[in-house]
Design a protein around this motif. Structure first.
Motif, PDB file in Angstrom:
ATOM      1  N   ARG A  56     -11.864  -0.115   4.093  1.00 44.97           N
ATOM      2  CA  ARG A  56     -11.793   0.972   5.075  1.00 44.97           C
ATOM      3  C   ARG A  56     -11.332   2.257   4.404  1.00 44.97           C
ATOM      4  O   ARG A  56     -11.960   3.305   4.538  1.00 44.97           O
ATOM      5  CB  ARG A  56     -10.842   0.592   6.219  1.00 44.97           C
ATOM      6  CG  ARG A  56     -10.809   1.623   7.358  1.00 44.97           C
ATOM      7  CD  ARG A  56      -9.658   1.374   8.325  1.00 44.97           C
ATOM      8  NE  ARG A  56      -8.365   1.735   7.762  1.00 44.97           N
ATOM      9  CZ  ARG A  56      -7.924   3.000   7.630  1.00 44.97           C
ATOM     10  NH1 ARG A  56      -8.671   4.017   8.022  1.00 44.97           N
ATOM     11  NH2 ARG A  56      -6.731   3.252   7.115  1.00 44.97           N
ATOM     12  N   GLN A  57     -10.221   2.180   3.655  1.00 47.85           N
ATOM     13  CA  GLN A  57      -9.677   3.375   3.017  1.00 47.85           C
ATOM     14  C   GLN A  57     -10.646   3.968   1.995  1.00 47.85           C
ATOM     15  O   GLN A  57     -10.829   5.184   1.936  1.00 47.85           O
ATOM     16  CB  GLN A  57      -8.346   3.062   2.323  1.00 47.85           C
ATOM     17  CG  GLN A  57      -7.209   2.860   3.287  1.00 47.85           C
ATOM     18  CD  GLN A  57      -5.888   2.665   2.563  1.00 47.85           C
ATOM     19  OE1 GLN A  57      -5.718   3.061   1.422  1.00 47.85           O
ATOM     20  NE2 GLN A  57      -4.938   2.047   3.245  1.00 47.85           N
ATOM     21  N   ILE A 111     -13.643   5.932   3.675  1.00 45.35           N
ATOM     22  CA  ILE A 111     -13.418   7.117   4.508  1.00 45.35           C
ATOM     23  C   ILE A 111     -14.056   8.345   3.856  1.00 45.35           C
ATOM     24  O   ILE A 111     -14.733   9.127   4.506  1.00 45.35           O
ATOM     25  CB  ILE A 111     -11.911   7.364   4.749  1.00 45.35           C
ATOM     26  CG1 ILE A 111     -11.320   6.248   5.602  1.00 45.35           C
ATOM     27  CG2 ILE A 111     -11.683   8.720   5.418  1.00 45.35           C
ATOM     28  CD1 ILE A 111      -9.794   6.304   5.733  1.00 45.35           C
ATOM     29  N   ASN A 145       2.146   3.229   3.019  1.00 50.63           N
ATOM     30  CA  ASN A 145       1.340   2.832   4.180  1.00 50.63           C
ATOM     31  C   ASN A 145       1.619   1.424   4.680  1.00 50.63           C
ATOM     32  O   ASN A 145       0.941   0.959   5.590  1.00 50.63           O
ATOM     33  CB  ASN A 145      -0.154   2.956   3.860  1.00 50.63           C
ATOM     34  CG  ASN A 145      -0.537   4.383   3.572  1.00 50.63           C
ATOM     35  OD1 ASN A 145      -0.078   5.304   4.232  1.00 50.63           O
ATOM     36  ND2 ASN A 145      -1.358   4.580   2.557  1.00 50.63           N
ATOM     37  N   GLN A 171     -15.633   8.643  -4.179  1.00 53.97           N
ATOM     38  CA  GLN A 171     -14.355   8.491  -4.850  1.00 53.97           C
ATOM     39  C   GLN A 171     -14.572   8.070  -6.306  1.00 53.97           C
ATOM     40  O   GLN A 171     -15.471   7.301  -6.619  1.00 53.97           O
ATOM     41  CB  GLN A 171     -13.527   7.428  -4.113  1.00 53.97           C
ATOM     42  CG  GLN A 171     -12.143   7.346  -4.630  1.00 53.97           C
ATOM     43  CD  GLN A 171     -11.162   6.764  -3.618  1.00 53.97           C
ATOM     44  OE1 GLN A 171     -10.081   6.434  -3.998  1.00 53.97           O
ATOM     45  NE2 GLN A 171     -11.518   6.661  -2.364  1.00 53.97           N
ATOM     46  N   GLU A 193      -8.697  -3.523   4.807  1.00 57.70           N
ATOM     47  CA  GLU A 193      -8.027  -2.231   4.733  1.00 57.70           C
ATOM     48  C   GLU A 193      -8.433  -1.456   3.483  1.00 57.70           C
ATOM     49  O   GLU A 193      -8.641  -0.246   3.537  1.00 57.70           O
ATOM     50  CB  GLU A 193      -6.504  -2.407   4.792  1.00 57.70           C
ATOM     51  CG  GLU A 193      -5.728  -1.104   4.742  1.00 57.70           C
ATOM     52  CD  GLU A 193      -6.052  -0.112   5.868  1.00 57.70           C
ATOM     53  OE1 GLU A 193      -5.683   1.076   5.722  1.00 57.70           O
ATOM     54  OE2 GLU A 193      -6.656  -0.502   6.886  1.00 57.70           O
ATOM     55  N   ASP A 253       0.835  -1.202   0.000  1.00 57.51           N
ATOM     56  CA  ASP A 253       0.000   0.000   0.000  1.00 57.51           C
ATOM     57  C   ASP A 253       0.874   1.259   0.000  1.00 57.51           C
ATOM     58  O   ASP A 253       0.824   2.060   0.929  1.00 57.51           O
ATOM     59  CB  ASP A 253      -0.913  -0.064   1.237  1.00 57.51           C
ATOM     60  CG  ASP A 253      -1.893   1.083   1.328  1.00 57.51           C
ATOM     61  OD1 ASP A 253      -2.069   1.808   0.332  1.00 57.51           O
ATOM     62  OD2 ASP A 253      -2.488   1.249   2.409  1.00 57.51           O
TER      63      ASP A 253
END
Length: 133
Positions: free
Chosen positions: A55-56, A59, A40, A63, A52, A37
């Motif tokens: 989740r990203q 947020i 990250n 998008q 993950e 990532d």
């Protein structure tokens, strides 16, 4: 997904990023998938990658991305895209490069991303969003 080309699998994955449901994202990754990532860190295993990624992508809803270049050779797909997401009345712009390795069953075994984290953090800060270190 076995009958699909590695290129079409990667394009399909990117299409679902605007609606990142874990159960949909999970269909794209091999059980032993690895996601590098960018700055990250590294996520190991489909469960960790999907959690993950979902989740990203959740947020900041709304998008979007547009593929600029996509090159496929065998089971390797290199893709560059630009995109963004709305935050506090502005748009945060992103530019990402990724290399995906698709296994024989049509699942992504490895995804390695590269992007400018400083640009993202600076844009978020300008929009009044503090990003944890």
């Amino acid at each position: 997904q076995m009958d699909e080309s590695p290129e079409s699998i990667v394009r399909a994955l990117l299409r679902v990023w605007s609606d990142p449901r874990p159960e949909t994202l999970a269909t794209f990754f091999a059980e032993d998938a690895v996601w590098v990532d960018g700055p990250n860190g590294v996520h190991h295993g489909a469960e960790a990658v999907v959690a993950e990624l979902a989740r990203q992508l959740s947020i900041f809803p709304g998008q979007w991305l547009e593929v600029d270049t996509l090159v496929a050779n065998g089971r390797t797909v290199m893709v560059e895209w630009h995109g963004g997401f709305p935050v506090a009345g502005t748009t945060i712009d992103t530019k990402v490069m990724a290399v995906c390795e698709v296994d024989a069953s049509g699942r992504i075994k490895q995804m390695r991303e590269s992007f400018d984290m400083k640009s993202l953090v600076d844009q978020l800060a300008a929009a009044g969003i503090r990003v944890p270190e």
